[in-house]
Design a protein around this motif. Structure first.
Motif, PDB file in Angstrom:
ATOM      1  N   LYS A   2       4.397 -75.845  26.506  1.00 49.59           N
ATOM      2  CA  LYS A   2       3.693 -76.738  25.808  1.00 49.59           C
ATOM      3  C   LYS A   2       3.281 -77.249  27.212  1.00 49.59           C
ATOM      4  O   LYS A   2       3.790 -76.473  28.348  1.00 49.59           O
ATOM      5  N   PHE A   4       0.295 -80.386  28.319  1.00 49.78           N
ATOM      6  CA  PHE A   4      -0.043 -82.026  28.735  1.00 49.78           C
ATOM      7  C   PHE A   4      -1.428 -81.817  29.390  1.00 49.78           C
ATOM      8  O   PHE A   4      -1.585 -81.281  30.206  1.00 49.78           O
ATOM      9  N   SER A   5      -2.731 -82.574  29.155  1.00 54.41           N
ATOM     10  CA  SER A   5      -3.607 -82.904  28.563  1.00 54.41           C
ATOM     11  C   SER A   5      -4.118 -83.514  30.522  1.00 54.41           C
ATOM     12  O   SER A   5      -4.968 -83.961  30.472  1.00 54.41           O
ATOM     13  N   PHE A   6      -3.368 -84.022  30.419  1.00 57.08           N
ATOM     14  CA  PHE A   6      -2.701 -84.854  32.379  1.00 57.08           C
ATOM     15  C   PHE A   6      -2.308 -84.615  33.651  1.00 57.08           C
ATOM     16  O   PHE A   6      -1.896 -83.563  32.981  1.00 57.08           O
ATOM     17  N   ASP A   8      -0.156 -84.390  37.211  1.00 55.04           N
ATOM     18  CA  ASP A   8       0.840 -85.730  37.935  1.00 55.04           C
ATOM     19  C   ASP A   8      -0.201 -86.301  38.777  1.00 55.04           C
ATOM     20  O   ASP A   8       0.122 -88.052  38.575  1.00 55.04           O
ATOM     21  N   GLU A 130      11.633 -75.436  27.081  1.00 56.54           N
ATOM     22  CA  GLU A 130      10.806 -75.743  27.406  1.00 56.54           C
ATOM     23  C   GLU A 130      10.226 -75.776  28.724  1.00 56.54           C
ATOM     24  O   GLU A 130      11.099 -76.318  29.434  1.00 56.54           O
ATOM     25  N   ILE A 131       8.697 -75.423  28.385  1.00 55.17           N
ATOM     26  CA  ILE A 131       7.846 -75.233  29.734  1.00 55.17           C
ATOM     27  C   ILE A 131       7.008 -75.653  29.906  1.00 55.17           C
ATOM     28  O   ILE A 131       6.017 -76.572  28.995  1.00 55.17           O
ATOM     29  N   TYR A 132       6.609 -76.563  31.261  1.00 55.93           N
ATOM     30  CA  TYR A 132       5.805 -77.326  31.958  1.00 55.93           C
ATOM     31  C   TYR A 132       5.393 -76.870  32.697  1.00 55.93           C
ATOM     32  O   TYR A 132       5.642 -76.335  33.993  1.00 55.93           O
ATOM     33  N   SER A 139       8.085 -75.817  35.844  1.00 57.12           N
ATOM     34  CA  SER A 139       9.643 -75.978  35.532  1.00 57.12           C
ATOM     35  C   SER A 139       9.410 -75.568  33.958  1.00 57.12           C
ATOM     36  O   SER A 139       8.836 -76.288  32.886  1.00 57.12           O
ATOM     37  N   MET A 141      12.932 -75.232  31.135  1.00 54.81           N
ATOM     38  CA  MET A 141      14.359 -75.975  30.872  1.00 54.81           C
ATOM     39  C   MET A 141      14.709 -75.257  29.550  1.00 54.81           C
ATOM     40  O   MET A 141      14.238 -75.389  28.664  1.00 54.81           O
ATOM     41  N   VAL A 151      17.736 -75.574  34.648  1.00 53.86           N
ATOM     42  CA  VAL A 151      16.286 -75.813  34.644  1.00 53.86           C
ATOM     43  C   VAL A 151      15.663 -75.245  36.047  1.00 53.86           C
ATOM     44  O   VAL A 151      16.914 -74.984  37.364  1.00 53.86           O
ATOM     45  N   ASP A 153      12.927 -74.446  38.736  1.00 57.25           N
ATOM     46  CA  ASP A 153      11.293 -75.070  38.608  1.00 57.25           C
ATOM     47  C   ASP A 153      10.555 -73.619  39.621  1.00 57.25           C
ATOM     48  O   ASP A 153      11.806 -73.308  40.889  1.00 57.25           O
TER      49      ASP A 153
END
Lengths: 233, 173
Positions: A2, A4-6, A8, A130-132, A139, A141, A151, A153
């Motif tokens: 997953k 995100f389009s934004f 940090d 769940e990957i970011y 990251s 989890m 977790v 990171d």
């Protein structure tokens, strides 16, 4: 994976704008003149007293941390003739408090995106990561029905970044130097299982800090850590 | 160096929490009353907020700053919503993640800021504490009274909710 389009940084800017909107809709603190009840004042009296004691303790611990920092900086001066060691020291240093350890990072921002990785092994009760990932951090989890989340990171280390590890009770934490694929690290292991443990290690050449946090055995921490392989972009 | 730091911090910070209490308690009561409409409950929320703030007090640098003001408002809002949930247990209430909290006007960027302002209170609070005030998820866990793992998951859900608004409104960042 997953995403995100934004970033940090986008969130930092947006949250500042939302903060302004929030404060604009509220009265000024000086215009809020509620007469608090006697019962409220009585419940707050011990809280204020505790704040003085916490502040004195915090000041004392910061002084101790300053001594550690002074020792570390002094050590770097003694090692000035070793460029490799100097490079290691200038990239990160550690502040030690009673129930907290902070790794502070220095160095210029890094322009290339952080690489992805393969995590070759996790304990079999963990699954469904769940990957970011964004330009400077990764990251993952993992969840388990038996234990709290695991977790993993890693981040680029540069000015303005820091790793803050806090313990509920440092008396239960055993600090052990470890080696992860030849890279130096520290395992902060909770001896009685009352809180999660953390493994931290650094790859100074690639300016990357890695952490694994969870309720794991020492062997599990090291096996996960040594199974991580970076993927070249 | 050690002695110097001790003196500096005791002079600067000795009464910082007390200053925070005096400057903001009225505003915190105002925020709590907006959500609870009951003076005793509102005072309870303010008291709970100060207990939480005491745990992460070292993160506050200036008492009279917009970030500190926003911080105390966020914590008070969180504690007021916690009280609202406990008192309304017998009634139908929105799942905590959906409670709106203080009504924030849209900042007007037609983008990420507007989307963030539309989030339920719990998600907005998490993002502001994390990205505007700079608290770690572990510190936010203490402030919210939840486990560090729950705080980590809440951060993830907050970002997902934000992305959902962006996708729904066709906003590209």
């Amino acid at each position: 994976m997953k995403t995100f389009s934004f970033s940090d940084q986008d969130l930092v800017l947006a949250s500042g704008n939302v903060r302004e909107s929030l404060l604009n809709v509220l009265p000024s603190p000086s215009d809020c003149n509620h007469m608090f009840s006697q019962a409220f004042e009585e419940t707050m009296a011990p809280v204020l007293k505790e704040s003085y004691q916490k502040q004195k303790k915090h000041s004392f611990l910061r002084s101790i941390a300053a001594v550690f920092l002074a020792l570390l900086v002094g050590t770097s001066m003694l090692l000035a003739f070793s460029p490799k060691t100097r490079a290691s020291l200038t990239q990160w240093f550690r502040e030690i408090y009673q129930n907290r350890i902070i790794y502070q990072y220095t160095g210029d921002q890094i322009d290339t995106p952080i690489p992805s990785c393969e995590i070759g092994w996790v304990p079999e009760d963990f699954s469904n990561p769940e990957i970011y990932q964004d330009e400077s951090m990764f990251s993952a989890m993992y969840l388990s029905e038996r234990r709290a989340a695991l977790v993993i990171d890693y981040y680029f280390m540069f000015d303005g970044t820091a790793l803050d590890i806090q313990f509920d009770d440092a008396a239960n934490i055993k600090e052990e130097p470890v080696s992860v694929n030849g890279l130096p690290g520290t395992l902060y292991l909770c001896s009685d299982g009352s809180e999660s443990s953390t493994l931290v290690w650094h790859d100074d050449e690639n300016r990357t800090e890695y952490t694994i946090n969870g309720f794991l055995e020492e062997s599990e921490f090291l096996r996960i850590a040594e199974s991580i392989r970076m993927i070249d972009p | 160096m050690m002695i110097y730091l001790q003196m500096l911090e005791s002079n600067e910070d000795k009464q910082k929490f007390e200053q925070l209490y005096i400057v903001y308690r009225g505003l915190m009561f105002h925020v709590a009353m907006q959500l609870l409409s009951n003076k005793q409950d509102a005072e309870d929320a303010v008291h709970q907020a100060f207990l939480s703030i005491l745990e992460c007090f070292h993160g506050i640098h200036e008492v009279r700053s917009p970030k500190t003001r926003s911080f105390v408002v966020i914590i008070t809002e969180r504690k007021a919503i916690d009280i609202l949930r406990k008192k309304s247990r017998a009634q139908t209430v929105p799942y905590d993640d959906l409670i709106g909290g203080v009504d924030i006007p849209l900042p007007g960027d037609h983008g990420l800021s507007d989307a963030m302002a539309q989030l339920p209170a719990r998600y907005r609070e998490m993002l502001l504490l994390r990205y505007d005030n700079g608290y770690s998820t572990r510190e936010i866990a203490k402030l919210f009274g939840i486990s560090p793992d729950a705080a980590q998951k809440l951060l993830w859900r907050s970002k997902q909710a934000l992305q959902t608004i962006l996708d729904k409104e066709g906003i590209n960042i």
